[in-house]
Design a protein around this motif. Structure first.
Motif, PDB file in Angstrom:
ATOM      1  N   MET A  46       0.677  -1.141  -0.233  1.00 53.81           N
ATOM      2  CA  MET A  46       0.054   0.055   0.044  1.00 53.81           C
ATOM      3  C   MET A  46       0.850   1.228   0.034  1.00 53.81           C
ATOM      4  N   PHE A  47       0.417   2.129  -0.883  1.00 53.69           N
ATOM      5  CA  PHE A  47       1.304   3.508  -0.847  1.00 53.69           C
ATOM      6  C   PHE A  47       0.533   4.630  -0.193  1.00 53.69           C
ATOM      7  N   GLY A  48       1.287   5.463   0.223  1.00 50.24           N
ATOM      8  CA  GLY A  48       0.294   6.614   1.021  1.00 50.24           C
ATOM      9  C   GLY A  48       0.979   8.078   0.307  1.00 50.24           C
ATOM     10  N   LEU A  49       0.240   9.155   0.402  1.00 49.42           N
ATOM     11  CA  LEU A  49       0.489  10.464   0.086  1.00 49.42           C
ATOM     12  C   LEU A  49       0.316  11.526   1.298  1.00 49.42           C
ATOM     13  N   ILE A  50       1.491  12.001   1.733  1.00 52.48           N
ATOM     14  CA  ILE A  50       0.937  13.093   2.933  1.00 52.48           C
ATOM     15  C   ILE A  50       0.998  14.472   2.190  1.00 52.48           C
ATOM     16  N   GLY A  51      -0.099  14.959   2.475  1.00 47.25           N
ATOM     17  CA  GLY A  51      -0.287  16.549   1.558  1.00 47.25           C
ATOM     18  C   GLY A  51      -1.025  17.325   2.511  1.00 47.25           C
ATOM     19  N   HIS A  52      -0.940  18.539   1.953  1.00 44.00           N
ATOM     20  CA  HIS A  52      -1.655  19.939   2.764  1.00 44.00           C
ATOM     21  C   HIS A  52      -2.023  20.707   1.968  1.00 44.00           C
ATOM     22  N   LEU A  53      -2.826  21.681   2.437  1.00 39.08           N
ATOM     23  CA  LEU A  53      -3.569  22.729   1.491  1.00 39.08           C
ATOM     24  C   LEU A  53      -2.551  23.855   1.423  1.00 39.08           C
ATOM     25  N   THR A  54      -2.827  24.730   0.341  1.00 42.24           N
ATOM     26  CA  THR A  54      -1.904  25.844   0.086  1.00 42.24           C
ATOM     27  C   THR A  54      -2.060  27.052   1.141  1.00 42.24           C
ATOM     28  N   SER A  55      -3.062  27.140   1.832  1.00 39.72           N
ATOM     29  CA  SER A  55      -3.146  28.625   2.543  1.00 39.72           C
ATOM     30  C   SER A  55      -4.371  28.412   3.689  1.00 39.72           C
ATOM     31  N   LEU A  56      -4.374  29.438   4.611  1.00 32.09           N
ATOM     32  CA  LEU A  56      -5.525  29.115   5.350  1.00 32.09           C
ATOM     33  C   LEU A  56      -6.985  29.392   4.625  1.00 32.09           C
ATOM     34  N   SER A  57      -7.124  30.088   3.501  1.00 30.82           N
ATOM     35  CA  SER A  57      -8.348  30.689   2.943  1.00 30.82           C
ATOM     36  C   SER A  57      -8.559  29.394   2.238  1.00 30.82           C
ATOM     37  N   HIS A  58      -7.495  28.688   1.521  1.00 29.94           N
ATOM     38  CA  HIS A  58      -7.863  27.508   0.743  1.00 29.94           C
ATOM     39  C   HIS A  58      -8.353  26.507   1.747  1.00 29.94           C
ATOM     40  N   ALA A  59      -7.751  26.341   2.781  1.00 24.34           N
ATOM     41  CA  ALA A  59      -8.285  25.088   3.720  1.00 24.34           C
ATOM     42  C   ALA A  59      -9.593  25.445   4.178  1.00 24.34           C
ATOM     43  N   ARG A  60     -10.315  26.753   4.294  1.00 27.68           N
ATOM     44  CA  ARG A  60     -11.465  26.790   4.720  1.00 27.68           C
ATOM     45  C   ARG A  60     -12.228  26.746   3.452  1.00 27.68           C
ATOM     46  N   GLU A  61     -11.875  27.118   2.404  1.00 29.83           N
ATOM     47  CA  GLU A  61     -12.654  26.844   1.258  1.00 29.83           C
ATOM     48  C   GLU A  61     -13.114  25.360   0.937  1.00 29.83           C
ATOM     49  N   VAL A  62     -11.927  24.719   1.080  1.00 36.62           N
ATOM     50  CA  VAL A  62     -12.336  23.202   0.897  1.00 36.62           C
ATOM     51  C   VAL A  62     -12.975  22.386   1.992  1.00 36.62           C
ATOM     52  N   ALA A  63     -12.840  22.788   3.239  1.00 35.31           N
ATOM     53  CA  ALA A  63     -13.509  22.415   4.432  1.00 35.31           C
ATOM     54  C   ALA A  63     -15.059  22.628   4.215  1.00 35.31           C
ATOM     55  N   LYS A  64     -15.105  23.905   3.474  1.00 26.80           N
ATOM     56  CA  LYS A  64     -16.733  24.328   3.341  1.00 26.80           C
ATOM     57  C   LYS A  64     -17.379  23.360   2.384  1.00 26.80           C
ATOM     58  N   GLU A  65     -16.591  23.189   1.333  1.00 28.24           N
ATOM     59  CA  GLU A  65     -17.073  22.535  -0.119  1.00 28.24           C
ATOM     60  C   GLU A  65     -17.264  21.076   0.427  1.00 28.24           C
ATOM     61  N   LEU A  66     -16.412  20.608   1.447  1.00 25.22           N
ATOM     62  CA  LEU A  66     -16.684  19.165   1.885  1.00 25.22           C
ATOM     63  C   LEU A  66     -17.712  18.858   2.941  1.00 25.22           C
ATOM     64  N   GLY A  67     -18.367  20.084   3.394  1.00 23.02           N
ATOM     65  CA  GLY A  67     -19.334  20.062   4.327  1.00 23.02           C
ATOM     66  C   GLY A  67     -18.631  19.904   5.864  1.00 23.02           C
ATOM     67  N   TYR A  68     -17.578  20.519   5.906  1.00 23.86           N
ATOM     68  CA  TYR A  68     -16.979  20.356   7.537  1.00 23.86           C
ATOM     69  C   TYR A  68     -17.145  21.873   7.814  1.00 23.86           C
ATOM     70  N   ASP A  69     -18.237  22.100   8.203  1.00 18.08           N
ATOM     71  CA  ASP A  69     -18.507  23.704   8.664  1.00 18.08           C
ATOM     72  C   ASP A  69     -17.827  24.079   9.982  1.00 18.08           C
ATOM     73  N   GLU A  70     -17.480  22.984  10.856  1.00 18.48           N
ATOM     74  CA  GLU A  70     -16.949  23.355  12.060  1.00 18.48           C
ATOM     75  C   GLU A  70     -15.282  23.761  11.568  1.00 18.48           C
TER      76      GLU A  70
END
Lengths: 223, 339
Positions: free
Chosen positions: B1-25
């Motif tokens: 099994m392979f793995g990928l450790i990643g991250h988002l590019t900025s706080l605003s990007h993280a908030r945008e993705v969280a919202k898009e995925l339904g993680y309002d918290e």
């Protein structure tokens, strides 16, 4: 490794509350595992072993206080645990085994593991040795609760989510209450939160929750 | 099994993705929250090679954000990477790529000395930076883009911005040994490392980026920058090719000038669709086939059963290893993205 003066009055003053919390926490854990025998009679033998270990931990941490000539502020510690203690007792009276296990075996054990791991590098040499041995045991205790909840996950899931909603906010309140004292002992609130959340999330995953469910549960009550 | 450790590019990007995925918290939280958020496995992935072999893997979101470096929250940054690695190992992943800033943080903060993560001792052979494949792909992008836009390398000046880094130095070595490029300009912050690189190459001019840009036919951007830089169009030669291999992107804005061609550096395209959502979140591209070359490296190691930290340390990438990973990249259906 650190430049902490373990003898200074400020350190000892903070230590009197943190040490008391640890002693009280181990006492609560001992009592809770004994109480759990009522709800899990077929696992009395294992629970008795866990309770004995917690008692041993309590003695160890009492010795740590004595070593630094600090009198633990037990009244503060009892008040500190009041919320979680009451929720455990209420669940016990109602026969809610899942809630009891989440409070003691998951939340309290995860918090203990996080706090002890953060404490070890900044502890005085005497306390460091004792804490290193204690933390190994705490993983076993965490495992006990996680295994039972994993085996009974489908029936336990809804109650776990409810118990998480009720009790996780208490953890953040408790942490805020002692953040200042912890900092004087060399432990940052951010590190404690991060390690707790990591351990808690991993345990919820082992029990059977999905990543999405864990993310929602772990964020409960964080301001 | 392979793995990928990643991250988002900025706080605003993280908030945008969280919202898009339904993680309002998560969408409403500030940087302090992201500093304590635990790593999560957010996707199970399956990839098929053109050889017919199928492998499975997991994406681990470290919850690291580049703002942690900009605001000097170094302890949080290092904890993010160590926790994500421990999480990957605990979940039985054989070989995991350290994407984006993960490998840079591991190297720069000397995390090799901090391998005990609570009750887990990190096994380094389970991780790869993915930099060998990234360097190989960037070099192939230079070659392909030069051909596509009619800039013969034998007459071209190529600037490598971030030349002394792990990827940058490997790109310089390849350009020198394999492409017959006319001139190489070396740009980086550390002058001592620049001089040492020039000595080892036996060529290359050292300049600032402002001096280099007007002379460059091709610019390879592989600097580790937590925030992209602005470039003024008048600084650029026309025509020229900009290959932006940063994550987040080194260039703050997409340059839109005729005869200035911007290439998404360090990206590969797979010959077959990959059933995943993660690339849409992390790179905002149309991602059923496109992915970071460093991620692809862990897939290649899994396809081949090479369970080893193939890319590790700083400036250890040889041309032989680039050719080795390049050969299996082609074998399994990956090609450099040139668009």
């Amino acid at each position: 490794m650190t430049n902490i003066n373990y003898e200074c009055p400020t350190y000892k003053d903070s230590y009197s509350r943190i040490n008391a919390i640890v002693i009280e926490g181990e006492q609560e854990a001992h009592d809770n595992y004994i109480s759990l025998m009522q709800l899990l009679p077929d696992q009395s033998s294992d629970l008795s072993k866990l309770a004995k270990m917690e008692e041993k931990h309590k003695k160890g941490f009492t010795a740590c206080g004595n070593n630094l000539k600090v009198i633990p502020d037990m009244a503060f510690a009892r008040e500190f645990f009041h919320g979680l203690h009451q929720n455990f007792q209420d669940a016990l009276q109602e026969g809610k085994l899942v809630t009891c296990l989440l409070i003691q075996s998951i939340i309290i054990e995860c918090f203990a593991i996080a706090a002890y791991n953060i404490y070890i590098p900044v502890a005085d040499p005497f306390a460091r040795k004792i804490t290193e041995n204690v933390v190994k045991d705490e993983y076993l205790h965490l495992n006990f609760g996680a295994i039972w909840l994993k085996e009974n996950f489908s029936q336990a899931k809804a109650e776990l989510e409810e118990a998480n909603r009720q009790n996780l906010p208490l953890v953040w309140q408790m942490l805020n209450q002692v953040a200042g004292d912890a900092k004087i002992l060399g432990m940052e609130k951010e590190d404690l939160m991060a390690d707790f959340l990591t351990q808690y999330s991993e345990t919820l995953a082992e029990i059977g929750f999905s990543g999405r469910e864990i993310m929602k549960m772990a964020a409960t009550g964080i301001a | 099994m392979f793995g990928l450790i990643g991250h988002l590019t900025s706080l605003s990007h993280a908030r945008e993705v969280a919202k898009e995925l339904g993680y309002d918290e998560y969408a409403e939280q500030d940087l302090d929250f992201w500093c304590v958020a635990p790593p999560q496995i957010v996707e199970d992935i399956s990839v098929k090679s053109i050889t017919g072999k199928t492998i499975v893997g997991k994406y681990v979101e470290s919850c690291f954000l580049p703002e942690m470096l900009l605001t000097k929250k170094f302890k949080a940054a290092t904890r993010k990477i160590l926790n994500a690695m421990a999480h990957a190992q605990k979940n039985g992943i054989n070989i995991t790529a350290l994407g984006g800033f993960s490998s840079i943080i591991f190297e720069n903060f000397n995390l090799m000395e901090m391998r005990q993560v609570r009750n887990i001792q990190l096994e380094i052979e389970r991780f790869t930076t993915g930099n060998t494949h990234t360097a190989y792909i960037i070099c192939r992008q230079v070659e392909a883009a030069a051909q596509k836009y009619g800039i013969p390398l034998s007459q071209a000046t190529v600037t490598v911005c971030g030349a002394t880094g792990d990827i940058g130095s490997a790109v310089c070595r390849w350009l020198h040994a394999r492409t017959g490029v006319l001139d190489i300009i070396l740009v980086a912050r550390n002058q001592e490392r620049l001089r040492s690189l020039r000595t080892s190459l036996g060529r290359g001019r050292i300049m600032t980026i402002e001096e280099a840009l007007p002379q460059s036919d091709i610019v390879v951007w592989v600097a580790s920058m937590a925030k992209g830089m602005e470039i003024r169009p008048e600084m650029l030669k026309q025509p020229c090719i900009l290959i932006d291999g940063g994550y987040p992107k080194n260039l703050a804005n997409t340059v839109q000038i005729p005869d200035v061609h911007v290439i998404n550096g360090g990206m590969v395209e797979h010959a077959l669709d990959i059933d995943w959502k993660i690339m849409k979140w992390v790179s905002r591209c149309a991602p059923s086939r496109q992915l970071f070359a460093c991620f692809a490296e862990s897939m290649l190691l899994e396809f081949e059963g090479w369970y080893t930290n193939f890319s590790w340390g700083r400036n250890q990438i040889t041309i032989e290893k680039m050719e080795q990973i390049g050969a299996v990249s082609v074998k399994h259906g990956f090609k450099p993205l040139v668009s």
